[in-house]
Design a protein around this motif. Structure first.
Motif, PDB file in Angstrom:
ATOM      1  N   PRO A  71       9.551  10.619  13.511  1.00 29.06           N
ATOM      2  CA  PRO A  71       9.952  10.218  12.145  1.00 29.06           C
ATOM      3  C   PRO A  71      11.099   9.221  12.209  1.00 29.06           C
ATOM      4  O   PRO A  71      12.120   9.498  12.835  1.00 29.06           O
ATOM      5  CB  PRO A  71      10.412  11.532  11.505  1.00 29.06           C
ATOM      6  N   PRO A  72      10.931   8.077  11.595  1.00 28.17           N
ATOM      7  CA  PRO A  72      11.993   7.064  11.610  1.00 28.17           C
ATOM      8  C   PRO A  72      13.110   7.426  10.637  1.00 28.17           C
ATOM      9  O   PRO A  72      12.867   8.070   9.614  1.00 28.17           O
ATOM     10  CB  PRO A  72      11.263   5.798  11.159  1.00 28.17           C
ATOM     11  N   ALA A  73      14.315   6.998  10.961  1.00 24.79           N
ATOM     12  CA  ALA A  73      15.459   7.310  10.101  1.00 24.79           C
ATOM     13  C   ALA A  73      15.558   6.355   8.930  1.00 24.79           C
ATOM     14  O   ALA A  73      16.078   6.702   7.868  1.00 24.79           O
ATOM     15  CB  ALA A  73      16.747   7.268  10.919  1.00 24.79           C
ATOM     16  N   ASP A  74      15.053   5.150   9.119  1.00 29.09           N
ATOM     17  CA  ASP A  74      15.140   4.174   8.030  1.00 29.09           C
ATOM     18  C   ASP A  74      14.038   3.123   8.162  1.00 29.09           C
ATOM     19  O   ASP A  74      13.255   3.148   9.115  1.00 29.09           O
ATOM     20  CB  ASP A  74      16.508   3.500   8.023  1.00 29.09           C
ATOM     21  N   VAL A  75      14.030   2.221   7.224  1.00 36.47           N
ATOM     22  CA  VAL A  75      12.997   1.186   7.174  1.00 36.47           C
ATOM     23  C   VAL A  75      12.979   0.316   8.431  1.00 36.47           C
ATOM     24  O   VAL A  75      11.923   0.011   8.977  1.00 36.47           O
ATOM     25  CB  VAL A  75      13.198   0.297   5.920  1.00 36.47           C
ATOM     26  N   ALA A  76      14.156  -0.050   8.885  1.00 36.44           N
ATOM     27  CA  ALA A  76      14.238  -0.914  10.066  1.00 36.44           C
ATOM     28  C   ALA A  76      13.643  -0.228  11.289  1.00 36.44           C
ATOM     29  O   ALA A  76      12.902  -0.839  12.064  1.00 36.44           O
ATOM     30  CB  ALA A  76      15.700  -1.295  10.326  1.00 36.44           C
ATOM     31  N   GLU A  77      13.954   1.050  11.430  1.00 35.48           N
ATOM     32  CA  GLU A  77      13.435   1.782  12.576  1.00 35.48           C
ATOM     33  C   GLU A  77      11.922   1.954  12.455  1.00 35.48           C
ATOM     34  O   GLU A  77      11.193   1.866  13.444  1.00 35.48           O
ATOM     35  CB  GLU A  77      14.117   3.150  12.688  1.00 35.48           C
ATOM     36  N   ALA A  78      11.469   2.195  11.253  1.00 31.03           N
ATOM     37  CA  ALA A  78      10.033   2.373  11.025  1.00 31.03           C
ATOM     38  C   ALA A  78       9.278   1.119  11.463  1.00 31.03           C
ATOM     39  O   ALA A  78       8.230   1.197  12.110  1.00 31.03           O
ATOM     40  CB  ALA A  78       9.775   2.659   9.545  1.00 31.03           C
ATOM     41  N   ARG A  79       9.811  -0.039  11.119  1.00 32.99           N
ATOM     42  CA  ARG A  79       9.159  -1.302  11.504  1.00 32.99           C
ATOM     43  C   ARG A  79       9.197  -1.491  13.016  1.00 32.99           C
ATOM     44  O   ARG A  79       8.250  -1.994  13.613  1.00 32.99           O
ATOM     45  CB  ARG A  79       9.840  -2.478  10.792  1.00 32.99           C
ATOM     46  N   ARG A  80      10.294  -1.059  13.623  1.00 37.17           N
ATOM     47  CA  ARG A  80      10.388  -1.195  15.087  1.00 37.17           C
ATOM     48  C   ARG A  80       9.347  -0.317  15.766  1.00 37.17           C
ATOM     49  O   ARG A  80       8.723  -0.717  16.756  1.00 37.17           O
ATOM     50  CB  ARG A  80      11.797  -0.792  15.562  1.00 37.17           C
ATOM     51  N   VAL A  81       9.165   0.880  15.223  1.00 37.36           N
ATOM     52  CA  VAL A  81       8.173   1.802  15.785  1.00 37.36           C
ATOM     53  C   VAL A  81       6.782   1.166  15.733  1.00 37.36           C
ATOM     54  O   VAL A  81       6.019   1.229  16.705  1.00 37.36           O
ATOM     55  CB  VAL A  81       8.170   3.135  15.003  1.00 37.36           C
ATOM     56  N   ALA A 107       7.445  12.436   3.570  1.00 35.81           N
ATOM     57  CA  ALA A 107       8.419  12.363   4.646  1.00 35.81           C
ATOM     58  C   ALA A 107       9.175  11.036   4.671  1.00 35.81           C
ATOM     59  O   ALA A 107      10.071  10.831   5.494  1.00 35.81           O
ATOM     60  CB  ALA A 107       7.701  12.579   5.979  1.00 35.81           C
ATOM     61  N   PHE A 108       8.810  10.140   3.755  1.00 34.17           N
ATOM     62  CA  PHE A 108       9.425   8.807   3.755  1.00 34.17           C
ATOM     63  C   PHE A 108       9.131   8.184   2.392  1.00 34.17           C
ATOM     64  O   PHE A 108       8.108   8.477   1.791  1.00 34.17           O
ATOM     65  CB  PHE A 108       8.788   7.961   4.876  1.00 34.17           C
ATOM     66  N   PRO A 109      10.015   7.336   1.899  1.00 32.70           N
ATOM     67  CA  PRO A 109       9.726   6.689   0.610  1.00 32.70           C
ATOM     68  C   PRO A 109       8.533   5.757   0.752  1.00 32.70           C
ATOM     69  O   PRO A 109       8.213   5.326   1.860  1.00 32.70           O
ATOM     70  CB  PRO A 109      11.007   5.921   0.307  1.00 32.70           C
ATOM     71  N   TYR A 110       7.879   5.473  -0.356  1.00 36.12           N
ATOM     72  CA  TYR A 110       6.753   4.555  -0.263  1.00 36.12           C
ATOM     73  C   TYR A 110       7.269   3.130  -0.148  1.00 36.12           C
ATOM     74  O   TYR A 110       7.914   2.601  -1.042  1.00 36.12           O
ATOM     75  CB  TYR A 110       5.836   4.644  -1.483  1.00 36.12           C
ATOM     76  N   VAL A 111       6.970   2.535   0.967  1.00 34.80           N
ATOM     77  CA  VAL A 111       7.320   1.135   1.201  1.00 34.80           C
ATOM     78  C   VAL A 111       6.048   0.478   1.716  1.00 34.80           C
ATOM     79  O   VAL A 111       5.466   0.936   2.701  1.00 34.80           O
ATOM     80  CB  VAL A 111       8.429   1.000   2.272  1.00 34.80           C
ATOM     81  N   PRO A 112       5.593  -0.561   1.030  1.00 34.83           N
ATOM     82  CA  PRO A 112       4.379  -1.242   1.485  1.00 34.83           C
ATOM     83  C   PRO A 112       4.497  -1.613   2.960  1.00 34.83           C
ATOM     84  O   PRO A 112       5.489  -2.214   3.370  1.00 34.83           O
ATOM     85  CB  PRO A 112       4.324  -2.488   0.592  1.00 34.83           C
ATOM     86  N   GLY A 113       3.519  -1.216   3.727  1.00 42.76           N
ATOM     87  CA  GLY A 113       3.556  -1.515   5.155  1.00 42.76           C
ATOM     88  C   GLY A 113       4.068  -0.339   5.980  1.00 42.76           C
ATOM     89  O   GLY A 113       3.881  -0.275   7.184  1.00 42.76           O
ATOM     90  N   ARG A 165       1.627  -5.761  10.264  1.00 40.55           N
ATOM     91  CA  ARG A 165       1.926  -5.743  11.693  1.00 40.55           C
ATOM     92  C   ARG A 165       0.754  -5.200  12.492  1.00 40.55           C
ATOM     93  O   ARG A 165       0.895  -4.777  13.649  1.00 40.55           O
ATOM     94  CB  ARG A 165       3.188  -4.898  11.961  1.00 40.55           C
ATOM     95  N   ARG A 166      -0.409  -5.199  11.853  1.00 36.79           N
ATOM     96  CA  ARG A 166      -1.627  -4.708  12.528  1.00 36.79           C
ATOM     97  C   ARG A 166      -1.480  -3.259  12.975  1.00 36.79           C
ATOM     98  O   ARG A 166      -2.000  -2.874  14.023  1.00 36.79           O
ATOM     99  CB  ARG A 166      -1.951  -5.602  13.757  1.00 36.79           C
ATOM    100  N   PHE A 167      -0.760  -2.462  12.211  1.00 32.74           N
ATOM    101  CA  PHE A 167      -0.552  -1.070  12.612  1.00 32.74           C
ATOM    102  C   PHE A 167      -0.404  -0.167  11.402  1.00 32.74           C
ATOM    103  O   PHE A 167       0.651   0.424  11.150  1.00 32.74           O
ATOM    104  CB  PHE A 167       0.680  -0.961  13.527  1.00 32.74           C
ATOM    105  N   GLY A 168      -1.450  -0.070  10.624  1.00 34.26           N
ATOM    106  CA  GLY A 168      -1.433   0.787   9.443  1.00 34.26           C
ATOM    107  C   GLY A 168      -1.633   2.251   9.814  1.00 34.26           C
ATOM    108  O   GLY A 168      -1.762   2.598  10.990  1.00 34.26           O
ATOM    109  N   LEU A 169      -1.685   3.079   8.794  1.00 32.84           N
ATOM    110  CA  LEU A 169      -1.833   4.526   8.985  1.00 32.84           C
ATOM    111  C   LEU A 169      -2.954   4.912   9.935  1.00 32.84           C
ATOM    112  O   LEU A 169      -2.791   5.778  10.795  1.00 32.84           O
ATOM    113  CB  LEU A 169      -2.070   5.190   7.619  1.00 32.84           C
ATOM    114  N   ALA A 170      -4.101   4.284   9.795  1.00 32.42           N
ATOM    115  CA  ALA A 170      -5.240   4.646  10.645  1.00 32.42           C
ATOM    116  C   ALA A 170      -4.936   4.401  12.125  1.00 32.42           C
ATOM    117  O   ALA A 170      -5.317   5.197  12.988  1.00 32.42           O
ATOM    118  CB  ALA A 170      -6.488   3.877  10.219  1.00 32.42           C
ATOM    119  N   CYS A 171      -4.244   3.319  12.424  1.00 31.76           N
ATOM    120  CA  CYS A 171      -3.871   3.032  13.815  1.00 31.76           C
ATOM    121  C   CYS A 171      -2.894   4.079  14.334  1.00 31.76           C
ATOM    122  O   CYS A 171      -3.036   4.600  15.444  1.00 31.76           O
ATOM    123  CB  CYS A 171      -3.232   1.645  13.916  1.00 31.76           C
TER     124      CYS A 171
END
Length: 158
Positions: free
Chosen positions: A13-23, A83-89, A124-130
DNA sequence: GCGACAG
DNA sequence: ATCTTGTCGC
């Protein structure tokens, strides 16, 4: 030979938006785009999530069907909180924990997953299904009802 | 700068 | 996602 099954990817689980994108940027290269997958999966699991009126509660459900007869052979539900706010992407981080918990409650291991939201059709070519496919080690198909990125033209006549 | 933006 | 009437298009 590396394969998703040999090196399961833990869900973090990412702590924030920036970390989520890095993951996402970090895991995108681990998606198997060429594997044959099961030629004839014996079972297929469908996953979806429903929200409470305030959007503070959610229920993740998984239904496993016998691919040949379409009989329901297994099912599980998990009630929890987004577990996370809705943020597109970054949609995956919102529902993944509940989806994974529901999958863990299954008695059987489905051979194919079909979930809400996009997979590769993602910024980023990495949606939920991926992401779900990597963490579960199962071939996964993402189904999005509306586009997130990109444009297209319909099939021409004939 | 403004609008768009899976569920 | 979820709450909702009327409305536009095929």
């Amino acid at each position: 030979m590396p394969s998703p099954q040999d090196s399961p990817v833990p869900y973090v689980p990412p702590a924030d938006v920036a970390e989520a994108r890095r993951v996402q940027e970090e895991l995108r290269s681990r998606v198997d785009l060429v594997g044959p997958g099961p030629a004839a999966p014996a079972t297929v699991a469908g996953l979806d999530v429903a929200y409470g009126q305030d959007g503070d509660l959610l229920a993740a459900a998984v239904t496993v069907l016998d691919a040949a007869t379409l009989d329901v052979v297994d099912e599980a539900v998990c009630v929890g909180r987004p577990a996370f706010p809705y943020v597109p992407g970054l949609f995956a981080f919102r529902e993944m924990p509940a989806l994974l918990a529901a999958l863990d409650r299954l008695t059987t291991r489905p051979e194919l997953l079909v979930c809400d939201g996009h997979g590769l059709a993602h910024p980023r070519r990495f949606g939920l299904a991926c992401h779900l496919g990597l963490v579960t080690g199962l071939p996964t198909i993402g189904v999005g009802k509306t586009p997130l990125v990109g444009t297209w033209t319909g099939p021409g006549p004939g």
